[in-house]
Design a protein around this motif. Structure first.
Motif, PDB file in Angstrom:
ATOM      1  N   GLN A   1     -20.264 -28.999  -4.279  1.00 55.57           N
ATOM      2  CA  GLN A   1     -19.463 -30.243  -4.952  1.00 55.57           C
ATOM      3  C   GLN A   1     -18.273 -29.753  -5.654  1.00 55.57           C
ATOM      4  OE1 GLN A   1     -21.614 -33.405  -6.567  1.00 55.57           O
ATOM      5  NE2 GLN A   1     -19.922 -33.497  -7.957  1.00 55.57           N
ATOM      6  N   SER A   2     -17.061 -29.547  -5.145  1.00 57.30           N
ATOM      7  CA  SER A   2     -15.853 -29.180  -5.677  1.00 57.30           C
ATOM      8  C   SER A   2     -15.755 -29.925  -6.918  1.00 57.30           C
ATOM      9  CB  SER A   2     -14.856 -29.010  -4.830  1.00 57.30           C
ATOM     10  OG  SER A   2     -14.403 -30.126  -4.447  1.00 57.30           O
ATOM     11  N   GLU A   3     -15.643 -31.311  -7.095  1.00 59.54           N
ATOM     12  CA  GLU A   3     -15.144 -32.093  -8.147  1.00 59.54           C
ATOM     13  C   GLU A   3     -16.290 -32.184  -9.125  1.00 59.54           C
ATOM     14  OE1 GLU A   3     -12.522 -35.179  -7.608  1.00 59.54           O
ATOM     15  OE2 GLU A   3     -12.292 -34.549  -5.568  1.00 59.54           O
ATOM     16  N   VAL A   4     -15.971 -32.312 -10.352  1.00 62.41           N
ATOM     17  CA  VAL A   4     -16.687 -32.763 -11.421  1.00 62.41           C
ATOM     18  C   VAL A   4     -16.154 -33.948 -12.301  1.00 62.41           C
ATOM     19  CG1 VAL A   4     -18.141 -30.662 -11.876  1.00 62.41           C
ATOM     20  CG2 VAL A   4     -16.021 -31.253 -13.025  1.00 62.41           C
ATOM     21  N   PRO A   5     -17.069 -35.047 -12.694  1.00 59.29           N
ATOM     22  CA  PRO A   5     -16.328 -36.055 -13.285  1.00 59.29           C
ATOM     23  C   PRO A   5     -15.756 -35.760 -14.488  1.00 59.29           C
ATOM     24  CG  PRO A   5     -18.917 -36.368 -13.432  1.00 59.29           C
ATOM     25  CD  PRO A   5     -18.456 -35.047 -12.732  1.00 59.29           C
ATOM     26  N   LYS A   6     -14.701 -36.598 -14.938  1.00 58.10           N
ATOM     27  CA  LYS A   6     -14.323 -36.270 -16.294  1.00 58.10           C
ATOM     28  C   LYS A   6     -15.037 -36.751 -17.376  1.00 58.10           C
ATOM     29  CE  LYS A   6      -9.243 -36.848 -14.632  1.00 58.10           C
ATOM     30  NZ  LYS A   6      -8.479 -37.761 -14.060  1.00 58.10           N
TER      31      LYS A   6
ATOM     32  N   THR B   1      -9.936 -28.070  -9.037  1.00 60.51           N
ATOM     33  CA  THR B   1      -9.917 -28.291  -7.600  1.00 60.51           C
ATOM     34  C   THR B   1      -8.427 -29.144  -7.159  1.00 60.51           C
ATOM     35  OG1 THR B   1     -12.117 -28.770  -7.915  1.00 60.51           O
ATOM     36  CG2 THR B   1     -11.283 -28.759  -5.789  1.00 60.51           C
ATOM     37  N   LYS B   2      -8.180 -30.196  -7.685  1.00 62.67           N
ATOM     38  CA  LYS B   2      -7.073 -30.787  -7.397  1.00 62.67           C
ATOM     39  C   LYS B   2      -5.669 -30.599  -8.089  1.00 62.67           C
ATOM     40  CE  LYS B   2      -9.062 -33.903  -4.478  1.00 62.67           C
ATOM     41  NZ  LYS B   2      -9.681 -35.068  -4.917  1.00 62.67           N
ATOM     42  N   ASP B   3      -5.834 -30.093  -9.307  1.00 60.97           N
ATOM     43  CA  ASP B   3      -4.535 -29.906  -9.951  1.00 60.97           C
ATOM     44  C   ASP B   3      -4.061 -28.501  -9.652  1.00 60.97           C
ATOM     45  OD1 ASP B   3      -2.618 -29.776 -11.920  1.00 60.97           O
ATOM     46  OD2 ASP B   3      -3.590 -30.894 -13.196  1.00 60.97           O
ATOM     47  N   TYR B   4      -2.992 -28.537  -9.035  1.00 61.46           N
ATOM     48  CA  TYR B   4      -2.583 -27.121  -8.330  1.00 61.46           C
ATOM     49  C   TYR B   4      -2.222 -26.314  -9.507  1.00 61.46           C
ATOM     50  CZ  TYR B   4      -0.160 -23.801  -5.725  1.00 61.46           C
ATOM     51  OH  TYR B   4       0.226 -22.612  -5.317  1.00 61.46           O
ATOM     52  N   SER B   5      -1.538 -26.892 -10.564  1.00 61.78           N
ATOM     53  CA  SER B   5      -0.930 -26.073 -11.636  1.00 61.78           C
ATOM     54  C   SER B   5      -2.187 -25.523 -12.721  1.00 61.78           C
ATOM     55  CB  SER B   5      -0.067 -26.935 -12.598  1.00 61.78           C
ATOM     56  OG  SER B   5      -0.822 -28.107 -13.070  1.00 61.78           O
ATOM     57  N   LYS B   6      -3.234 -26.365 -12.764  1.00 63.66           N
ATOM     58  CA  LYS B   6      -4.340 -25.733 -13.561  1.00 63.66           C
ATOM     59  C   LYS B   6      -5.097 -24.568 -12.762  1.00 63.66           C
ATOM     60  CE  LYS B   6      -5.176 -29.720 -16.275  1.00 63.66           C
ATOM     61  NZ  LYS B   6      -5.722 -31.067 -16.149  1.00 63.66           N
TER      62      LYS B   6
ATOM     63  N   LYS C   1     -14.855 -17.277  -5.356  1.00 61.62           N
ATOM     64  CA  LYS C   1     -15.406 -18.514  -5.273  1.00 61.62           C
ATOM     65  C   LYS C   1     -16.020 -19.090  -6.577  1.00 61.62           C
ATOM     66  CE  LYS C   1     -16.471 -18.248  -0.442  1.00 61.62           C
ATOM     67  NZ  LYS C   1     -17.910 -17.943   0.405  1.00 61.62           N
ATOM     68  N   ILE C   2     -15.483 -19.869  -7.162  1.00 65.44           N
ATOM     69  CA  ILE C   2     -15.766 -20.397  -8.670  1.00 65.44           C
ATOM     70  C   ILE C   2     -17.092 -21.316  -8.420  1.00 65.44           C
ATOM     71  CG2 ILE C   2     -15.209 -21.573 -10.688  1.00 65.44           C
ATOM     72  CD1 ILE C   2     -13.607 -19.031 -10.255  1.00 65.44           C
ATOM     73  N   PHE C   3     -17.853 -21.101  -8.951  1.00 65.77           N
ATOM     74  CA  PHE C   3     -19.220 -22.078  -9.121  1.00 65.77           C
ATOM     75  C   PHE C   3     -19.527 -23.024 -10.209  1.00 65.77           C
ATOM     76  CE2 PHE C   3     -21.160 -18.315  -6.405  1.00 65.77           C
ATOM     77  CZ  PHE C   3     -20.570 -19.112  -5.103  1.00 65.77           C
ATOM     78  N   THR C   4     -19.118 -22.327 -11.467  1.00 65.76           N
ATOM     79  CA  THR C   4     -19.362 -23.268 -12.609  1.00 65.76           C
ATOM     80  C   THR C   4     -17.868 -23.922 -13.198  1.00 65.76           C
ATOM     81  OG1 THR C   4     -19.134 -21.610 -14.379  1.00 65.76           O
ATOM     82  CG2 THR C   4     -21.189 -21.863 -13.058  1.00 65.76           C
ATOM     83  N   ASN C   5     -17.996 -24.968 -13.809  1.00 63.31           N
ATOM     84  CA  ASN C   5     -16.983 -25.392 -14.394  1.00 63.31           C
ATOM     85  C   ASN C   5     -17.485 -26.345 -15.744  1.00 63.31           C
ATOM     86  OD1 ASN C   5     -14.677 -26.520 -15.164  1.00 63.31           O
ATOM     87  ND2 ASN C   5     -14.385 -27.570 -13.157  1.00 63.31           N
ATOM     88  N   HIS C   6     -17.915 -25.449 -16.653  1.00 65.51           N
ATOM     89  CA  HIS C   6     -18.368 -26.039 -18.049  1.00 65.51           C
ATOM     90  C   HIS C   6     -17.344 -26.954 -18.709  1.00 65.51           C
ATOM     91  CE1 HIS C   6     -21.505 -22.819 -17.773  1.00 65.51           C
ATOM     92  NE2 HIS C   6     -21.786 -23.703 -16.900  1.00 65.51           N
TER      93      HIS C   6
END
Lengths: 414, 503
Positions: A403-408, A322-327, A311-316
């Motif tokens: 909260q799975s998404e972060v803003p761009k 989350t949404k982009d399957y290829s990434k 389970k990934i917790f950080t996304n610096h």
């Protein structure tokens, strides 16, 4: 009447002959929580350190006891830990008992002695010592470690050590090391035994990986006199031969098909951004699957498959995993690769440096032989350094935090 | 020694016959005066104040007559309006006394002994000049309580009436619950001098004849002057007098008695006892309460579980404390051990003495609390709770953990409602404490094993104590837990009922 007399006499005989020889009042004993073993000086074989807990500490009992310390530590030379019980009474008022002993602490120096194992077997002799005692190796002299380790909050030693070691095992920073496993692995002589490693000495080092440190190497400040427990001491045939870092200990946990660690949080390189790392809670879907094939008495081929759920917790890097399957797939592959690489390095290290492994694979190898003499004549220990080990990690990515998404970043800073 | 005493007693019985026994064996005579004289001497007439003899003339028969009754146990009103008034006022000629008096039943007797017995039971006797028989009319009116709430076996849900000291009322209460012609209330006189009456209740088409014969044989073969109540009777008819386990169930609840009757048990009822005896009794009958079945399935089993836990706590907790503080300190978690040591540190006595001291105090509070006159009852509570609980701990005489253990075991013992089983448990508790003090947990387990062997081996009126669990019998499985009522199909097989299925 006659029958009653006979019964009473009979019962009296039982009591008088059997007696209460094992009886002891609880309050007439001094309870040792931790036994420390050091190499003795000059003629004395060993130096024993006791942490004796003070039951009065922290109790609500009226009439004194409030200002007493939580424990006392004593160190003295002795021949063995059993005669040490009596020797201790020169200093301590009450009879020493190991009834609640939960920790055996030995210094690295002593553990590296070839004769170390001779004193360890004393622990199997006393009926008061349980086989689930924890074995801890300290970098410095154990007597110093036990004396000077004064945690500020958990002032009662048994509570402190219990919690600290339990938690260390849960995070897999330190291995699960009890006496029973120590003796079992030592007696087979085929595997490495990992013991908990702790120290008070601070030797901060910088490493490329966050978890790649041993006890004492974590740059921590603001805490006084508190020990660090991280990494493991490696034992081969009852003698310490090296150390593993916290990260290596974690990998050893994952590679071992008899263990099922849950919930260690590890960091991985972010494939989309070199600067950042992602943190994730790693748990095993099932214990590692070890397939082992031995042909014509040659070295074994070992296939290890590790199914992981992360389970990934950080996304610096703020990449939309989350949404982009290829990434997401890229992240997955990157983590798999990173883990496989690290594991291969560890296996290589065990092959080169220790010429044995701590992953419990010899147990799987045994199943390939129909009799123990056959296995013995195969000589696993000699064959392991040449084994072909292939490791495959299969990662299943779970949720990305609450909260799975972060803003761009672009949208955030217009 | 004992044998000698018995022999001399037998000799005494032979040499000194019962006073007046020769007269008692005779029949009454035609001469009214003579008859009256006989009874006057038997009842020590003028001295005996509540014995009343009324001479009068019956105009309808043209004869003199005398009426004898004991005024304290008869109804003066009935005698006045239903007997004396018609006899003395009706002038029309009649053949029989039965045609004149207006009571439901009369009987005729000529034996002095039988007449005496009836008078003692509350009948009025009419002697008529020239008749060889006395007419006996039941006008008994004994003083007693009305039907009240149970004192010891309380329930929240279910009937709240209890037996009282009148056998007639008690049987009436049972009949109210079993409206069946096969409910039999057979009566026996079981003592020689006081002539105590015992009623044996059973359902004739359910009860095992052998069991019934066994019980009847035992109550009839009692050779004693007086058996005042069921508590005494229980000790006469039980098999193991020195056993710490009871073998008859003493209950004050008519609904329990009725449910046992319906299962094929036998119930004994007596005057002067506000309860009944249920035979045979198994361990389970003491363990159960009537509310177990009145409550819904889950609730009923929940209180069964609680009671089971309470049973084990009250028997073992003090003993385990003694065992642990003396022998097995390694068995408990370190923190708990340290807490025990911290509290034991300043206590001057060894663990065994400490526990015994506290257990003894608790038993004392309990016994004293029972015997204390009601007005000063609350004082005992204060003395018990404050002095023994608080002060003993503050004075370092006992450790607070012992107070907790003893209080818990005392409290738990109340969950077993039956008085006899309650005593058994309290006594067992002490045995276990001693066993633990001698050899620790080993002693506890050894005593438990031996005790269990004993429990399984004993019988109550031929029924194994632990049936239907061990040995197994066909039954509705009502042991530790109960089934739903729809699944309780069988009567307990161990009482060998004539009809095993309940439907």
């Amino acid at each position: 009447m006659k029958r009653l007399t006979r019964v009473i006499v009979f019962l009296l005989c039982i009591v008088l002959l059997a007696g209460c020889w094992d009886q002891k009042q609880v309050e007439k004993h001094a309870y040792v929580f931790a036994i420390g073993l050091d190499k003795g000086e000059e003629n004395d074989p060993i130096e024993v350190t006791y942490i004796i807990v003070n039951p009065d500490y922290g109790s609500q009992q009226q009439g004194g006891g409030a200002n007493e310390p939580a424990f006392e530590t004593i160190t003295f030379p002795a021949n063995d830990i059993i005669s040490a019980k009596d020797t201790a009474n020169v200093i301590v008022a009450k009879e020493i008992t190991y009834d609640i002993a939960r920790l055996v602490s030995v210094s690295e120096d002593f553990a590296k002695e070839p004769d170390f194992i001779r004193w360890m077997y004393d622990l199997t002799k006393d009926p008061e010592i349980r086989r689930d005692l924890q074995l801890l190796v300290t970098k410095e002299k154990t007597s110093d470690f036990l004396k000077n380790n004064k945690p500020v909050l958990e002032t009662r030693p048994h509570e402190y050590y219990k919690q600290a070691l339990e938690r260390g095992k849960e995070t897999s920073m330190i291995p699960f090391s009890d006496l029973l496993t120590f003796f079992r692995i030592t007696e087979t002589g085929e595997d490495l035994y990992l013991s908990m490693y702790g120290t008070l000495e601070k030797t901060p080092t910088t490493n490329e990986s966050t978890d790649n440190f041993k006890a004492g190497e974590l740059k921590a400040s603001g805490i006084s006199g508190q020990a660090q427990f991280a990494g493991s001491a490696v034992f081969m045939q009852g003698k310490m031969i090296g150390t593993l870092t916290a990260e290596e200990t974690r990998l050893a946990y994952l590679l071992n098909n008899t263990l099922n660690p849950q919930g260690m949080v590890m960091t991985f390189q972010d494939p989309k951004h070199e600067k950042y790392k992602v943190a994730g809670r790693v748990s095993l879907d099932s214990p590692a699957k070890v397939k082992l094939s031995i042909r014509d008495n040659k070295s074994p081929k070992i296939n290890v498959h590790i199914p992981l759920n992360i389970k990934i917790f950080t996304n610096h890097s703020m990449v939309n995993y989350t949404k982009d399957y290829s990434k997401k797939e890229i992240l997955k592959k990157s983590i798999e690769k990173e883990l496989e690489q690290k594991m291969n390095t560890l296996v290589e290290k065990t092959k080169q440096e220790y010429k044995a492994q701590p992953f419990g694979w010899s147990l799987t190898a045994r199943k390939k032989f129909s009799t123990i003499p056959e296995f013995n004549s195969y000589n696993w220990l000699k064959k392991y350094p040449d084994a072909e080990v292939s490791i495959s990690v299969n990662v299943r990515l779970g949720q990305f935090g609450r909260q799975s998404e972060v803003p761009k970043m672009k949208e955030l800073r217009k | 020694m004992r044998r000698k005493y018995m022999r001399s007693k037998a000799k005494r019985e032979q040499s000194t016959p019962d006073i007046g026994s020769s007269i008692k064996e005779t029949t009454i005579e035609k001469n009214l005066n003579k008859t009256v004289q006989i009874f006057q001497s038997l009842y020590s007439f003028p001295k005996n104040k509540d014995v009343t003899i009324r001479h009068f003339h019956i105009p309808a028969l043209q004869k003199d007559a005398a009426l004898l009754h004991i005024s304290t146990i008869t109804s003066a009103e009935t005698i006045d309006t239903d007997i004396l008034k018609p006899l003395m006022t009706i002038n029309e000629a009649a053949q029989q006394i039965d045609d004149l008096i207006t009571v439901p039943s009369t009987s005729k007797e000529n034996k002095v002994k039988t007449i005496c017995k009836k008078i003692n039971e509350g009948s009025a006797a009419i002697f008529i000049d020239g008749e060889e028989e006395a007419i006996l009319i039941n006008v008994a009116k004994f003083e007693g309580r009305s039907v009240e709430q149970p004192q010891n076996e309380n329930v929240v849900k279910g009937p709240k009436e209890a037996f009282n000291e009148l056998a007639q009322t008690n049987i009436s209460l049972v009949r109210k619950k079993i409206k069946s012609e096969s409910l039999v209330a057979e009566s026996f006189t079981i003592s020689k001098r006081s002539k105590n009456e015992l009623y044996v209740l059973y359902i004739s088409d359910l009860v095992d004849d052998k069991l019934l014969a066994n019980v009847k044989k035992r109550v009839q073969s009692l050779n004693t002057d007086s058996i005042q109540n069921l508590g005494i009777l229980e000790q006469y008819i039980e098999e193991r007098r020195y056993s710490i386990f009871p073998s008859t169930l003493y209950t004050e609840r008519p609904d329990r008695a009725a449910s046992f009757l319906e299962d094929g048990y036998i119930v004994l009822v007596m005057d002067n006892d506000p309860a009944c005896l249920v035979l045979p009794a198994t361990f389970w009958s003491f363990f159960h309460s009537s509310e177990d079945h009145y409550l819904r399935f889950m609730y009923g089993n929940f209180i069964r579980l609680l009671r089971l836990i309470a049973l084990f706590i009250s028997v073992f907790i003090s003993a385990i404390y003694v065992a642990i503080t003396n022998f097995h300190s390694e068995m408990i978690p370190g923190d708990l051990l340290l807490a025990i040591i911290a509290t034991r540190d300043k206590v001057p006595f060894p663990g065994l003495v400490e526990v015994l001291l506290m257990e003894l105090s608790f038993e004392l509070i309990r016994e004293a609390g029972l015997r204390v006159p009601t007005p000063i009852g609350p004082t005992i509570g204060i003395v018990g709770a404050l002095i023994l609980g608080q002060a003993a701990v503050q004075a370092n005489i006992v450790s607070p953990i012992v107070v907790i253990a003893v209080a818990l075991s005392g409290l738990s013992s109340f969950a077993i409602g039956d008085l006899s089983m309650n005593f058994a448990i309290r006594l067992m508790k002490f045995l276990f404490i001693f066993a633990a003090g001698l050899v620790g947990i080993f002693g506890i387990t050894a005593l438990f094993t031996v005790g269990f062997f004993y429990l399984v081996s004993i019988k109550s009126f031929g029924v194994p104590y632990f049936s239907p669990l061990a040995p197994s019998y066909q039954s509705s499985g009502d042991t530790i837990f109960r089934r739903t009522l729809q699944n309780e199909l069988f009567r307990p097989g161990y009482v060998k009922p004539k009809d095993i299925t309940k439907r």
